[in-house]
Design an enzyme around this catalytic site. Structure first.
Site, mmCIF file in Angstrom:
data_model
loop_
_atom_site.group_PDB
_atom_site.id
_atom_site.type_symbol
_atom_site.label_atom_id
_atom_site.label_comp_id
_atom_site.label_asym_id
_atom_site.label_seq_id
_atom_site.Cartn_x
_atom_site.Cartn_y
_atom_site.Cartn_z
ATOM 1 N N LYS A 39 41.551 7.062 34.955
ATOM 2 C CA LYS A 39 42.702 5.730 34.363
ATOM 3 C C LYS A 39 42.939 5.159 35.328
ATOM 4 C CE LYS A 39 46.574 7.196 33.600
ATOM 5 N NZ LYS A 39 47.370 6.633 34.500
ATOM 6 N N ASN A 40 43.717 5.044 36.608
ATOM 7 C CA ASN A 40 44.762 4.926 37.611
ATOM 8 C C ASN A 40 43.652 3.873 38.446
ATOM 9 O OD1 ASN A 40 46.443 6.354 36.423
ATOM 10 N ND2 ASN A 40 46.900 7.707 37.950
ATOM 11 N N ASP A 45 50.939 14.349 41.081
ATOM 12 C CA ASP A 45 49.885 14.023 39.263
ATOM 13 C C ASP A 45 49.846 15.734 38.954
ATOM 14 O OD1 ASP A 45 50.982 11.791 39.186
ATOM 15 O OD2 ASP A 45 48.923 10.737 39.300
ATOM 16 N N ARG A 104 61.443 4.424 38.913
ATOM 17 C CA ARG A 104 60.508 3.681 39.031
ATOM 18 C C ARG A 104 60.836 2.407 39.119
ATOM 19 N NH1 ARG A 104 55.669 6.849 36.012
ATOM 20 N NH2 ARG A 104 54.170 5.481 37.632
ATOM 21 N N CYS A 164 62.295 5.514 33.575
ATOM 22 C CA CYS A 164 60.644 6.656 32.322
ATOM 23 C C CYS A 164 61.087 7.861 32.766
ATOM 24 C CB CYS A 164 59.600 6.293 33.482
ATOM 25 S SG CYS A 164 58.045 7.352 33.675
ATOM 26 N N ARG A 215 47.018 9.112 26.868
ATOM 27 C CA ARG A 215 47.115 8.046 27.579
ATOM 28 C C ARG A 215 46.507 7.912 28.679
ATOM 29 N NH1 ARG A 215 52.759 6.342 29.219
ATOM 30 N NH2 ARG A 215 51.295 4.946 30.170
#
Ligand code: EPU
Length: 429
Positions: A22-23, A308, A125, A120, A400
């Site tokens: 995804k990133n 993460d 952030r 967030c 997501r």
């Protein structure tokens, strides 16, 4: 809102295939803004953030074709006409990575209007480093009504030193610099594999750059870029989540279609914790047949232990004998999962940016709340070893960024199902 119902106790056995990252996919899609020609991206994961980015690009006037059938992981993006170079609040508030369009929009169209993301669940952030970088490239920035407006006739190459390492900041400025006039030298860059993947795509599009994957990236700006075809790298965070799941559940799991070199920091820690591995080409077999022992981790930028993966590791630490100290160095508020794990029976004390996890604690199923993407993954992992049934609420966070998580887990022996929220009946209905 959907929920997961998980019944714990089964070891994970068999093979699981990792999806595209995804990133890496999100900046690659933003890079399509830099050219009038089509950009074809393969191995795009089917997750909600990708759909959000599709909507973001479409709203600007781009044609975005998401594949279907056998081509379901292919996306073709054509940004010939960008009639509205803007990222509105409605989309930015659901996905902070929307700010990745800022750099490419100014570089290509000379102007960009992007909503400023708010706070967030994992930290403040800010995006000040993106803004500073664009200013160094000669953009004029105005902030009003909750939006950033950036303008530049043509960006001009310059030297940029990031005050701290930022992944999307590095990507955003890199995408701006490739179309700037002259040379840009970026220092203190993020070295994440997703930055390297973006650079590889940009080079295929005709960019002239070197050093991606190190802390200094040099870019010689070009006048225009062309279309390209690119395959997105495997998702190292999804892979890490499954590797931890295999070790935690005492399973025997073959995790395929990954890049083992991206897992170095995790494997070193899991080895210390007593798990066994076998690395072969693009797969890692994880065997959780030993009792787990405590091992401390501290999150760092790549190639250190990824923030993460911190939440998922914490779920494992609750099942390891001894005290594990988990230090979070990247985000200031990334321990929300700890409180939910405690509700399931874990012994965790938070002291500033450190979590002290004392194991091994028996976990028992409970109703828990997912607060962000990786926290949700941590709760799923804990549920896999908990006694009885766990209900995880707000799984839209998982959707997501994890492609078909429950199907993948079911295929390797987990008892997990998704339930939709029952709508209240109307009186008289
Ligand atoms: N920071 C600033 N100013 C900036 C930018 C960042 O102070 O202008 C700070 C942040 O507040 C944070 C630190 O720098 O404390 C690092 O943040 P970074 O910018 O690297 O994070 P990001 O680019 O917004 C990406 C990933 C995140 C991942 C982080 C760290 C994407 C789309 N997102 O975010 O992924 O946690 O890097 O590795 O690439 C996730 O996938 O669950 C996720 C949150």
């Amino acid at each position: 809102m959907d929920k997961f119902v998980v019944r714990g106790g089964n070891p994970l056995l068999g093979t699981v295939r990792i999806s595209g990252a995804k990133n890496a996919a999100l900046p690659a899609m933003a890079a399509a803004i830099l050219t009038e020609e089509p950009v074809i991206l393969e191995n795009i994961p089917q997750v909600r953030d990708i759909e959000t980015e599709r909507r973001l690009l479409s709203a600007m006037g781009a044609e975005v074709e998401l594949g279907y059938g056998r081509a379901q992981h292919r996306t073709i993006i054509c940004c010939r006409h960008l009639s509205r170079p803007e990222a509105g609040y409605d989309l930015v508030k659901t996905m902070r990575a929307s700010t990745l369009v800022l750099g490419p929009l100014v570089a290509r169209t000379g102007s960009a209007r992007v909503s400023i993301p708010g706070g967030c669940a994992i930290g403040a952030r800010p995006i000040d480093l993106h803004i500073k970088g664009l200013e160094r490239l000669g953009a004029t920035i105005r902030q009003e009504h909750g939006y950033i407006e950036a303008r530049a006739e043509r960006l001009k190459g310059n030297s940029i030193t990031f005050d701290r390492i930022t992944v999307t900041g590095t990507e955003d400025i890199l995408m701006a610099a490739v179309l700037a006039e002259g040379e840009t030298v970026m220092e203190n860059c993020a070295r994440e594999p997703e930055v390297v993947d973006l650079a590889a795509l940009l080079v295929k599009m005709g960019a002239d750059l070197e050093g991606a994957g190190t802390s200094t990236i040099r870019v010689r700006g070009v006048d225009r870029l062309h279309g390209a075809r690119h395959r997105i790298i495997p998702d190292r965070i999804e892979a890490a989540t499954f590797i931890i799941a295999g070790a935690l559940t005492g399973g025997d799991l073959l995790v395929t279609n990954l890049v083992p070199a991206h897992q170095t920091a995790l494997l070193a820690k899991l080895e210390q914790a007593g798990a066994r591995f076998h690395v072969n080409g693009e797969s890692i077999r994880v065997m959780g047949d030993n009792p787990l022992r405590a091992a401390d981790i501290a999150t760092e930028e790549y190639p250190g232990f990824a923030t993460d993966v911190q939440a998922q590791y914490m779920a494992l630490a609750t099942q390891a004998e001894g005290t594990s100290i988990i230090t979070e160095n990247i985000f200031e508020n990334r321990f929300m999962h700890a409180l939910e794990l405690v509700r399931m029976g874990a012994n965790i004390k938070i002291e500033g940016n450190r979590a002290v996890v004392r194991g091994k604690s028996p976990l028992s199923g409970a109703v828990v709340l997912a607060s962000d993407l990786r926290a949700s993954a941590s709760l799923v992992l804990a549920a896999l070893v908990a006694d009885g049934e766990t209900i995880i609420d707000r799984v839209y966070h998982i959707d997501r960024g994890y492609e078909h998580l429950e199907e993948k887990l079911r295929a390797i022996g987990a008892q997990i199902r998704r339930i939709g929220e029952m709508l209240p009946r109307r009186a008289g209905a």
